[in-house]
Motif scaffolding. Structure first.
Motif, PDB file in Angstrom:
ATOM      1  N   THR A 221      51.065   6.140 -15.291  1.00  0.00           N
ATOM      2  CA  THR A 221      49.709   6.524 -14.874  1.00  0.00           C
ATOM      3  C   THR A 221      49.284   7.498 -15.609  1.00  0.00           C
ATOM      4  O   THR A 221      47.970   8.085 -16.217  1.00  0.00           O
ATOM      5  CB  THR A 221      49.622   6.739 -13.211  1.00  0.00           C
ATOM      6  OG1 THR A 221      50.194   5.341 -12.816  1.00  0.00           O
ATOM      7  CG2 THR A 221      48.298   6.586 -12.972  1.00  0.00           C
TER       8      THR A 221
ATOM      9  N   PHE B  91      44.767   5.566 -10.732  1.00  0.00           N
ATOM     10  CA  PHE B  91      45.543   4.294 -10.107  1.00  0.00           C
ATOM     11  C   PHE B  91      44.629   3.527  -9.248  1.00  0.00           C
ATOM     12  O   PHE B  91      44.727   2.276  -9.610  1.00  0.00           O
ATOM     13  CB  PHE B  91      46.818   4.815  -9.414  1.00  0.00           C
ATOM     14  CG  PHE B  91      47.693   3.657  -9.177  1.00  0.00           C
ATOM     15  CD1 PHE B  91      48.874   3.475  -9.913  1.00  0.00           C
ATOM     16  CD2 PHE B  91      47.470   2.783  -8.067  1.00  0.00           C
ATOM     17  CE1 PHE B  91      49.742   2.506  -9.499  1.00  0.00           C
ATOM     18  CE2 PHE B  91      48.516   1.594  -7.724  1.00  0.00           C
ATOM     19  CZ  PHE B  91      49.499   1.506  -8.579  1.00  0.00           C
TER      20      PHE B  91
ATOM     21  N   ARG C  41      42.247   1.570 -11.429  1.00  0.00           N
ATOM     22  CA  ARG C  41      43.141   0.398 -12.234  1.00  0.00           C
ATOM     23  C   ARG C  41      43.517  -0.703 -11.402  1.00  0.00           C
ATOM     24  O   ARG C  41      43.186  -1.921 -11.652  1.00  0.00           O
ATOM     25  CB  ARG C  41      44.068   0.957 -12.684  1.00  0.00           C
ATOM     26  CG  ARG C  41      43.950   1.816 -14.094  1.00  0.00           C
ATOM     27  CD  ARG C  41      45.197   2.226 -14.703  1.00  0.00           C
ATOM     28  NE  ARG C  41      45.199   3.138 -15.645  1.00  0.00           N
ATOM     29  CZ  ARG C  41      45.989   3.807 -16.579  1.00  0.00           C
ATOM     30  NH1 ARG C  41      47.201   3.721 -16.042  1.00  0.00           N
ATOM     31  NH2 ARG C  41      45.858   4.408 -17.357  1.00  0.00           N
TER      32      ARG C  41
END
Ligand code: TYM
Length: 326
Positions: A96, A161, A164
């Motif tokens: 990440t 994160f 996403r």
């Protein structure tokens, strides 16, 4: 109740900076919040400690934290490597974070400039730290000032994160104490007090004897004029003493400055305040040291409590990123 998480490395004994910058905040927060404290042995591997020493230091650090006031019945106290989800989530955090982000970490620049072998783990260290924090749905991270950048990176990674993969992580905030967040070396007040300064006379170790503490403060570097004033840029040595005295006695360093005309009494009072702070911790540690089996039992209980929180969060992450259930 806020969820609180913080960690500390088992790399030798603690110094006054660890205590004033972090641990004192932890002992207070445990009575207010839902607190989890982790001895981060995996992080310590980045600098290749001796294996036997690491084991001994891990137990010794647990005893030190308990002696300093952490109550394993009230908070969760455990060892990072006992909860395997830290390593699993660390990999996902490495995927990440960007290379550029990790490359901007000042702690990496500082530590790698001094290491003779720069491990990849030293570089990806902040991804493991982000995993530590995010694994517990942490709201607040009490740390000293030198960890500010790592916690900010953790926030960025959590937000990225969540963008996403959908809302998965709680985005944490750091809690940095107003006084004592950056305790400086007594001999080099432009540098922070740190474990890596070894036996240097500028570091107050938590198990230093009163006479040693007095001597170190007596010899502390002050500034060229004799004026007692809180001014970190112009008078780093004196300001450091005022900060230590302020943190140790719960006073504001600026108002303390008005009480002193000379450096001598300021040094003597600061030494006395630190001795009064460390004395009970040293006495309690001496008792705890006689029963390492009991310490290990407490850590095992702590790991059980930590795993119960970490396992469902790790499952949530596995599902979010699309790993096939086993
Ligand atoms: P570590 O083990 O170096 O330090 C533990 C805590 O002590 C604080 N500290 C200081 N505070 C004031 N003045 C100083 N001179 C000083 N030196 C150290 C640190 O800010 C820290 O709060 N990467 C972390 C450990 C870690 C962690 C985490 C922390 C791993 N995972 C998750 C929080 C959350 C470290 O090396 O701390």
């Amino acid at each position: 109740m806020a969820r609180v998480f913080s960690g500390i490395q088992p790399s030798g004994d603690l110094h006054l900076g660890n205590l004033l910058g972090a641990i004192r905040n932890w002992t207070r927060m445990q009575h207010v919040d839902d607190t989890i404290f982790c001895i981060v042995d995996l992080h310590a591997l980045t600098l290749r400690p001796d294996a036997e020493r690491l084991q001994a230091d891990t137990v010794r650090l647990a005893q030190t934290l308990i002696a300093a006031g952490l109550d394993p019945d009230v908070c969760t106290l455990f060892v990072q490597s006992h909860v395997s989800q830290h390593v699993e989530l660390s990999w996902i955090m490495e995927c990440t974070a960007s290379y550029g982000e990790l490359n901007r970490m000042t702690q990496f620049k500082d530590k790698s400039s001094r290491a003779d072998f720069i491990s990849a783990g030293l570089f990806t260290y902040p991804a493991l730290q982000a995993a530590d924090i995010l694994l517990y749905d942490t709201d607040l991270v009490p740390v000293g000032d030198d960890q500010r950048q790592h916690v900010e990176l953790t926030r960025d990674l959590a937000e990225r994160f969540n963008r996403r993969y959908g809302d998965t992580f709680v985005v944490p905030e750091h809690v940095i104490p107003p006084t004592g967040a950056r305790v400086m070396d007594l001999q080099a007040p432009h540098a922070k007090m740190s474990k890596s300064t070894g036996e240097a006379p500028g570091t107050i170790w938590i198990y230093d004897e009163p006479a040693v503490i007095e001597k170190k403060f007596k010899r502390a570097v002050t500034d060229s004029d004799a004026d007692v004033r809180y001014d970190v840029a112009e008078k780093p040595g004196v300001s450091n003493l005022l900060s230590i005295l302020g943190a140790a006695t719960d006073h504001d360093p600026e108002s303390l400055a008005g009480r002193y005309q000379q450096y001598g009494p300021l040094k003597a009072d600061t030494a006395a305040a630190v001795i009064a702070l460390l004395g009970p911790i040293q006495a309690r540690f001496a008792e705890l040291q006689s029963d390492p089996a009991e310490t290990r039992r407490l850590l095992a209980v702590g790991a059980g409590k930590a795993r119960a929180i970490a396992a469902p969060v790790a499952e949530r992450v596995r599902t979010a990123v699309g790993l096939l259930p086993a």
